[in-house]
Design an enzyme around this catalytic site. Structure first.
Site, PDB file in Angstrom:
ATOM      1  N   CYS B 101       6.307  10.055  -7.789  1.00 17.87           N
ATOM      2  CA  CYS B 101       5.087   9.423  -7.271  1.00 17.87           C
ATOM      3  C   CYS B 101       4.175   9.022  -8.426  1.00 17.87           C
ATOM      4  CB  CYS B 101       4.374  10.385  -6.318  1.00 17.87           C
ATOM      5  SG  CYS B 101       2.818   9.759  -5.667  1.00 17.87           S
ATOM      6  N   CYS B 194       4.301  16.687  -0.048  1.00 19.76           N
ATOM      7  CA  CYS B 194       3.255  16.224   0.856  1.00 19.76           C
ATOM      8  C   CYS B 194       3.792  15.543   2.092  1.00 19.76           C
ATOM      9  CB  CYS B 194       2.262  15.330   0.116  1.00 19.76           C
ATOM     10  SG  CYS B 194       2.902  13.701  -0.308  1.00 19.76           S
TER      11      CYS B 194
END
Ligand SMILES: Cc1ncc(COP(=O)(O)O)c(C=O)c1O
EC number: 2.8.1.13
Lengths: 402, 351
Positions: B101, B194
């Site tokens: 990410c 997440c």
């Protein structure tokens, strides 16, 4: 600061603020029997009469609510429940594909949880619902339709619907017609009075209006309901508002709504012409600065006396730019506008209105709405025109997809 | 300077943004919407993609009196992080989605967009230090240090990054948040991945990859010890959850040594067999030539071992002075000199 987002909410008019503070300073529950109660009731009833007068309705038709969203909910749920209770076969709801979310989410819930069958009426490239479209949807099985709802004017692209003709079609099939006039009220003549309307056309049975779009306070609205139309209430309690909307009346809010609406409607023809001229200037000059900018919705100039577009609305697509980027860059320069529809998380999804009008995802994402209102002046347009070139230049560097 | 503060809704990014404001920068807050259908409330201490996190970020921005926007990166995130995560597991690798990410979203898509829009830098709440010369260092708080997940960033990515928290401990950050009236001061840290709410990575992967049964095989004897319904539910080095009925002949616990996605075979063996002495990585961020003595870290919260790294063409070969356990292709190996990050790569092979 340059405020070009009057369709989201418009500053309170001085008349409304005066009425709000005057009534707000006095105690009184309009349901009480003593002098204070009578005084409050008088303010509410006078406000009701004022609004009814502006709309060509009878005072008893006006049901005060907590805003446009509540009025839309009351109209659709209330009519659906009442119609289905009377005739269980009436399960279909017809609404335009370009409605505000207060309508679309309400009918989606009725479909998911209450057994409604929702059909979205198609619009053309300008966002207009054609009476023939409604006719075809109704004619398929008129006895199964509980309610039709088409907004008076679109909140994003400003397209004005042929409401009287649509109401006429619904009525010929014996179906009640609701319209969300939140954006139209105060900018266009809005009436529930059928007299004076051409044959084959008709007046809506229920109209949603909201105070904060005409210069009144947020959290006050009304549903104007034709006599004889039965609605199931959403709230149960003290039986106020003909048992349709229980809850202690918002005296100060009603007074401020009436004051704002009076001010908005008083100068309506002149003010609409002023806004339309300002808006035309805005569109012309923005397109001069950004030659690729495309106007969405109906053309600026409609037939005389029957505008096809809200006078204060300019909705433009800037190809190659993300609407979000444009908004942020304009905001940084003190110019406030909107990308149209934002979801609750604040994530901009491509507008369902533009998609329904046949726009591509990318076109929809590259759009901005500028909306003018009673405080708008030529200087606001000047500020936008000055900023838009560099802002578009900048935003196009960031591209359309992140 | 015009800076963009990425605000997750947590305490770190809120304080990072506050410090940028205090430093006199013109700060704009942005919350990255990474999930297509964010869950409305956080459950426990998981994730950073809920609507509540977006609201927390917005509230913090309001307290700081800075403009705030939500950028929708859900599509990018799905393609560059989630799909790659699933694909890697399907191939028997163990990816680190936070590393990914940072490489593809925060310091790529977001950074590029910010620069294009006229911002000079992107501020995040990572616990790491960045020297003016571009050297990345560990945070002063060893327990919260996040230099590992930033290690694979290239110099041009770091050039426009700012990490205002590197000189503070987490406790200091929380205290400062409270002093600044930020409601997130005592918000729990986010853990886990997440986009996997609930934390059940195996179950989440099974939902996406389907059941793919195969044998669990003993490395020494070649015997089939049991069955599993998807090799992706295992990671190299894993001990628990193997579901083996029979104890090992020596009575000692068994660990996953290898995952072969083609045959869906999971090989298990003793802890010693997990020891890795040599790593081959790509050269994601390794500007050095020749042999470089350093320390290697292969996990976000793991220790370091002495190492010698040398580039061979596009590859980085790392020999370890003491073994690391349970290291799998896909993980990042970050190489340090003390608290200084020398560079990093993604592990291609071990052994
Ligand atoms: C067409 C339309 N309907 C309904 C609403 C909701 O009205 P309110 O904000 O009073 O709930 C709005 C305002 O956003 C609107 O534009």
């Amino acid at each position: 600061m340059t405020y070009l987002d009057h369709a989201a909410t418009t500053p309170m008019r001085p008349e409304a603020l005066a009425a709000l503070t005057a009534s707000g300073a006095v105690a009184g529950n309009a349901s009480s029997l003593h002098a204070s109660g009578r005084r409050a009731r008088r303010v509410v009833e006078e406000s009701r009469e004022v609004l009814a007068g502006l709309l060509g309705a009878r005072p008893s038709d006006v049901v005060f609510t907590g805003g446009g969203t509540e009025s839309d909910n009351l109209a659709l749920k209330g009519l659906f429940w009442a119609r289905r209770a009377a005739e269980p076969a009436r399960r279909r709801i017809l609404v335009s594909a370009v409605e505000h979310r207060a309508v679309l989410d309400t009918v989606a819930w009725l479909s998911a949880a209450q057994g409604a069958e929702v059909e979205l009426l198609e619009v053309d490239a300008a966002g207009t619902v054609h009476p023939e479209t409604l006719e075809a949807a109704l004619a398929r099985d008129p006895d199964s339709v509980a309610v039709v709802s088409v907004m008076w004017a679109n909140s994003e692209v400003g397209t004005v619907q042929p409401v009287a003709a649509l109401a006429g079609v619904a009525h010929r099939h014996g179906v009640p017609f609701h319209t969300d006039a939140v954006q139209a009220f105060g900018q266009l003549p809005v009436t529930v009075n059928a007299s004076g309307i051409a044959t084959g056309e008709d007046a809506p049975d229920a109209i949603t209006i909201s105070a904060h779009k005409v210069g009144g306070p947020v959290g006050v609205g009304a549903l104007v309901v034709r006599r004889g139309l039965v609605l199931q209430p959403l709230t149960h309690g003290g039986g106020q508002e003909r048992d349709i909307r229980s809850g202690t009346l918002n005296t100060a809010g009603a007074a401020a709504f009436a004051a704002a609406a009076t001010a908005a409607c008083e100068h309506l023809p002149r003010e609409s012409a002023r806004l339309a001229a300002l808006r035309d200037d805005l569109v012309r000059r923005v397109q001069h600065e950004v030659p690729g900018a495309i106007l969405n919705g109906a053309p600026l100039a409609g037939p005389p006396g029957a505008p096809r577009r809200l006078p204060g609305n300019a909705h433009l697509t800037f190809p190659g730019c993300e609407g979000d980027s444009l908004l942020m860059l304009l905001d940084a320069r003190g110019i406030e506008c909107s990308t149209g529809s934002a979801c609750s998380a604040g994530v901009a999804r491509p507008s369902h209105v533009l998609l329904a009008m046949g726009a591509s995802d990318e076109h929809a994402r590259s759009s901005l709405r500028f909306s003018l209102g009673h405080t708008s002046r030529a200087a606001d347009v000047d500020a936008l025109v000055e900023a838009i070139g560099p802002v578009v230049e900048r935003a196009s560097r960031a591209g359309v997809t992140v | 300077m015009r800076v963009l503060a990425a605000m997750s809704g947590g305490v770190d990014s809120a304080v990072a943004a506050a410090r940028a404001v205090e430093a006199g920068h013109d700060v704009t807050g942005v919350h990255l919407a990474l999930s297509r259908s964010p869950e409305s409330d956080r459950t426990g201490a998981r994730g950073c993609c809920t609507l509540e996190d977006a609201r927390d970020a917005r509230r913090a921005a309001d307290v700081l009196d800075i403009p705030f926007y939500v950028w929708d990166l859900a599509e990018r995130f799905e393609a560059d992080v989630i799909d790659e995560f699933v694909g890697s597991y399907a191939q028997g690798r163990t990816p680190n989605p936070c590393v990914r990410c940072n490489e593809r979203i925060k310091f790529a898509a977001v950074l590029d967009r910010a620069l294009a829009l006229g911002f000079d830098a992107v501020v995040t709440g990572h616990h790491a230090r960045l020297d003016p010369d571009g050297t990345l260092r560990r945070s002063v708080d060893p327990a919260k240090d996040q230099s590992y997940v930033l290690g694979t960033l290239r110099p041009e990515q770091l050039a426009a990054a700012r990490f205002p928290l590197g000189d503070s401990t987490k406790a200091q950050v929380r205290r400062e948040a409270a002093e600044r009236g930020l409601a997130v001061a005592d918000k729990p840290d986010s853990h886990d991945i997440c986009f996997i709410s609930g934390g059940d990575t195996g179950g989440w992967l099974r939902d996406r990859l389907g059941s793919r049964p195969g044998p669990i095989v003993d490395a020494d004897t070649g015997q089939t010890l049991g069955e599993h319904d998807g090799a992706f539910a295992f990671t190299v080095g894993q001990r628990r959850g193997l579901g083996l009925e029979r104890p090992a002949p020596d009575g000692r616990p068994r660990y996953v040594l290898d995952i072969s996605p083609v045959t869906s075979t999971v090989t298990v063996g003793s802890a010693e067999a997990l020891d890795v002495w040599r790593l081959v990585a790509d050269r994601a961020a390794w500007p050095h030539e020749g042999v470089v003595a350093c320390e290697a870290q292969v996990r976000a919260h793991g220790g370091v071992v002495p190492a010698r790294a040398q580039a061979h063409g596009d590859e980085l070969v790392i020999t370890l002075g003491s073994p690391v356990r349970g290291t799998a292709p896909g993980q990042a190996v970050v190489l340090y000199d003390g608290d200084r990050v020398l560079g990093a790569g993604h592990i291609l092979a071990t052994g």
